[in-house]
Design a protein around this motif. Structure first.
Motif, mmCIF file in Angstrom:
data_model
loop_
_atom_site.group_PDB
_atom_site.id
_atom_site.type_symbol
_atom_site.label_atom_id
_atom_site.label_comp_id
_atom_site.label_asym_id
_atom_site.label_seq_id
_atom_site.Cartn_x
_atom_site.Cartn_y
_atom_site.Cartn_z
ATOM 1 N N ALA A 1 1.036 -1.410 -0.002
ATOM 2 C CA ALA A 1 -0.124 0.357 0.209
ATOM 3 C C ALA A 1 1.101 1.111 -0.261
ATOM 4 O O ALA A 1 0.971 2.441 -0.552
ATOM 5 C CB ALA A 1 -0.770 0.439 1.104
ATOM 6 N N SER A 2 2.125 1.279 1.187
ATOM 7 C CA SER A 2 2.564 2.171 0.676
ATOM 8 C C SER A 2 3.689 2.293 -0.398
ATOM 9 O O SER A 2 3.851 3.963 -0.782
ATOM 10 C CB SER A 2 4.012 2.607 1.887
ATOM 11 O OG SER A 2 4.658 1.902 1.755
ATOM 12 N N LEU A 3 4.012 1.560 -1.204
ATOM 13 C CA LEU A 3 4.142 1.660 -2.412
ATOM 14 C C LEU A 3 3.588 2.623 -3.446
ATOM 15 O O LEU A 3 4.177 3.064 -3.860
ATOM 16 C CB LEU A 3 5.141 0.250 -2.764
ATOM 17 C CG LEU A 3 6.504 -0.035 -2.194
ATOM 18 C CD1 LEU A 3 6.441 -1.348 -2.796
ATOM 19 C CD2 LEU A 3 7.821 0.761 -2.449
ATOM 20 N N ASN A 4 2.867 2.407 -3.240
ATOM 21 C CA ASN A 4 1.567 3.317 -4.384
ATOM 22 C C ASN A 4 1.363 5.063 -4.242
ATOM 23 O O ASN A 4 1.358 5.217 -5.021
ATOM 24 C CB ASN A 4 0.285 2.692 -4.000
ATOM 25 C CG ASN A 4 -0.645 1.032 -3.945
ATOM 26 O OD1 ASN A 4 -0.366 0.805 -4.772
ATOM 27 N ND2 ASN A 4 -1.825 0.796 -3.267
ATOM 28 N N ASP A 5 1.894 4.912 -2.966
ATOM 29 C CA ASP A 5 2.072 6.233 -2.259
ATOM 30 C C ASP A 5 3.126 6.882 -2.840
ATOM 31 O O ASP A 5 3.867 7.965 -3.834
ATOM 32 C CB ASP A 5 2.291 6.781 -1.350
ATOM 33 C CG ASP A 5 1.149 6.602 -0.462
ATOM 34 O OD1 ASP A 5 0.611 6.131 -1.050
ATOM 35 O OD2 ASP A 5 1.884 5.631 0.999
ATOM 36 N N ILE A 6 4.363 6.271 -3.637
ATOM 37 C CA ILE A 6 5.432 6.489 -4.580
ATOM 38 C C ILE A 6 5.651 6.399 -5.981
ATOM 39 O O ILE A 6 6.281 6.881 -6.428
ATOM 40 C CB ILE A 6 6.668 5.230 -3.693
ATOM 41 C CG1 ILE A 6 7.567 5.353 -2.604
ATOM 42 C CG2 ILE A 6 8.168 5.369 -4.376
ATOM 43 C CD1 ILE A 6 8.176 6.490 -2.103
#
Length: 450
Positions: free
Chosen positions: A54-59
């Motif tokens: 999920a946090s890689l989506n922000d990248i």
């Protein structure tokens, strides 16, 4: 004449693949007489695995915006593809659990997660936005199996009176995965020097195409690490024995899906929980989707790599918020904790929206800390109001389906940003969403659902 099984008979049948055994007995309602510590820890480790994705989506949102020349609204489709997978697969995942076991669903989830990460390899070579969205959707299919099973399973794998606390403890591991995802993105995807927008500004169209292809190749690196971790997790789960955690009545009288949906649709408290969870997940996803961009907006001198540090701070705050919420819940009821965090969250979101200086990014970090008790508390309380335990697996899946809020609220925030011309003003969506959670938690207190 059939007889109801006793507690001692609810043990797991021997399985040659289960090399790591557990020492707990299953009760009639599906809960255990005590929590098997190793299995609970292993189950909790799943939470950071989907936190990293999920946090890689922000990248990716920050990276794709400039490489594919997207508006804020279009870049938010990264989250839409991701969370749409959750929505579509949650019910099928619950049916798999009902027919087999939570362990089987977890194994399927890990396999699909590995396949989804592997799709980033052809996606980086084809270099089109739509193909990346397909890869993200495939990852979400795996994560939907994992979340549908692990959230409910974590609440069941031990005595009933500690179900909310167990899920909150498991959820505390989530931000550790989020931190891992952002760190991988910061150092493997983002580079040093000027921002992507500045680097591409002076290039010809041909040069931009070559540069974009090089940047897309960098998106592969974090997913290579994830695949290795997932393969190890798959093997460990395969050889570990887990309890069925199925209520005895449910085993005798399986409810049809139409009967379950009718029962849940008539359960007003369950529906209130769905609404609250939809807005919470949407808020969390939207805030994290635009935090990097907010930092760059408030401080134009920093690039993507430097701005991503604020996401690391956000996930550290999220971890601290969860840990603090767990401690407070040992003294105060979960509903009252949720009320307190929601009041502070609403006020903090308004500060981020209307105070136009660099302090707003630090308040956005605090906002992440105030997310701490929300998901697990709302999830557990919503599942608790399902009194007919024949519907537990499907109810858990439907709660997971509210993750679709992560597909819609970021789009709404992106649209507000595009229409108003102010990324900062778009954070008003977080204030509205936190207000919805506050109204829900006050209603729970009024109905004595503490």
């Amino acid at each position: 004449m059939s007889t109801v099984k006793t507690k001692a008979e609810h043990t797991v049948k021997p399985n040659p693949f289960n090399l790591i055994k557990m020492k707990s007995n299953q009760l009639d309602d599906g809960y255990l007489d005590k929590t098997p510590i190793f299995q609970f820890i292993l189950l909790s480790i799943l939470f950071p695995l989907w936190g990293a994705a999920a946090s890689l989506n922000d990248i990716l949102i920050t990276q794709f915006k400039h490489i594919f020349t997207l508006s804020d609204f279009a870049s938010a489709f990264v989250q839409s593809a991701f969370y749409a997978g959750y929505f579509i697969v949650a019910i099928p995942a619950s049916l798999v659990i009902k027919k087999t076991s939570y362990k089987v669903a977890i194994l399927i989830g890990l396999i699909c997660y590995i396949i989804g990460c592997s799709l980033f390899f052809p996606a980086s070579h084809l270099a089109t936005y739509s193909v990346f969205l397909v890869a993200l959707f495939a990852i979400a299919v795996g994560l939907s199996f994992l979340e549908t099973s692990a959230n409910t399973y974590s609440s069941l794998i031990g005595p009933k009176k500690y179900s909310t606390l167990r899920l909150n403890i498991s959820q505390t591991f989530y931000p550790l995965g989020s931190i891992l995802g952002i760190v991988l993105g910061k150092y493997l995807v983002f580079g040093n020097g000027p921002t992507l927008e500045e680097q591409m500004r002076g290039m010809s169209e041909a040069e931009q195409t070559i540069f974009a292809a090089e940047m897309l190749q960098k998106t592969l690196l974090p997913y290579k690490f994830l695949v290795m971790i997932l393969v190890v997790a798959l093997i460990i789960f395969l050889i570990t024995e887990f309890p069925k955690s199925k209520p005895v009545k449910a085993a005798i009288e399986n409810a049809k899906i139409t009967e379950t949906l009718k029962y849940l649709a008539s359960n007003k408290e369950f529906l209130k929980g769905l609404v609250a969870q939809f807005f919470y997940v949407g808020m969390q996803t939207a805030v994290w989707s635009f935090t990097i961009r907010l930092a760059m907006h408030l401080d134009p001198t920093i690039n993507e790599r430097s701005a991503s540090t604020f996401m690391i701070y956000s996930f550290v705050a999220f971890f601290i918020g969860k840990f603090a919420a767990n401690l407070i819940m040992s003294k105060i009821s979960p509903t009252k904790v949720l009320i307190g965090f929601s009041i502070l969250g609403t006020l903090t979101a308004l500060y981020v929206t209307f105070v136009h200086n660099e302090s707003a990014i630090y308040m956005a970090i605090l906002l992440s800390g105030l997310f701490g008790p929300c998901w697990a508390t709302i999830y557990s309380k919503t599942l608790d109001v399902v009194k007919d335990k024949r519907h537990t697996e499907t109810a858990g899946a439907i709660i997971v389906m509210t993750i679709i809020g992560g597909a819609f609220v970021p789009l709404a925030q992106g649209l507000i940003s595009d229409m108003s011309g102010s990324l900062q003003f778009s954070f008003i969506t977080a204030a509205i969403c936190f207000l919805v959670v506050l109204v829900y938690s006050i209603d729970q207190l009024r109905h004595k659902n503490v």
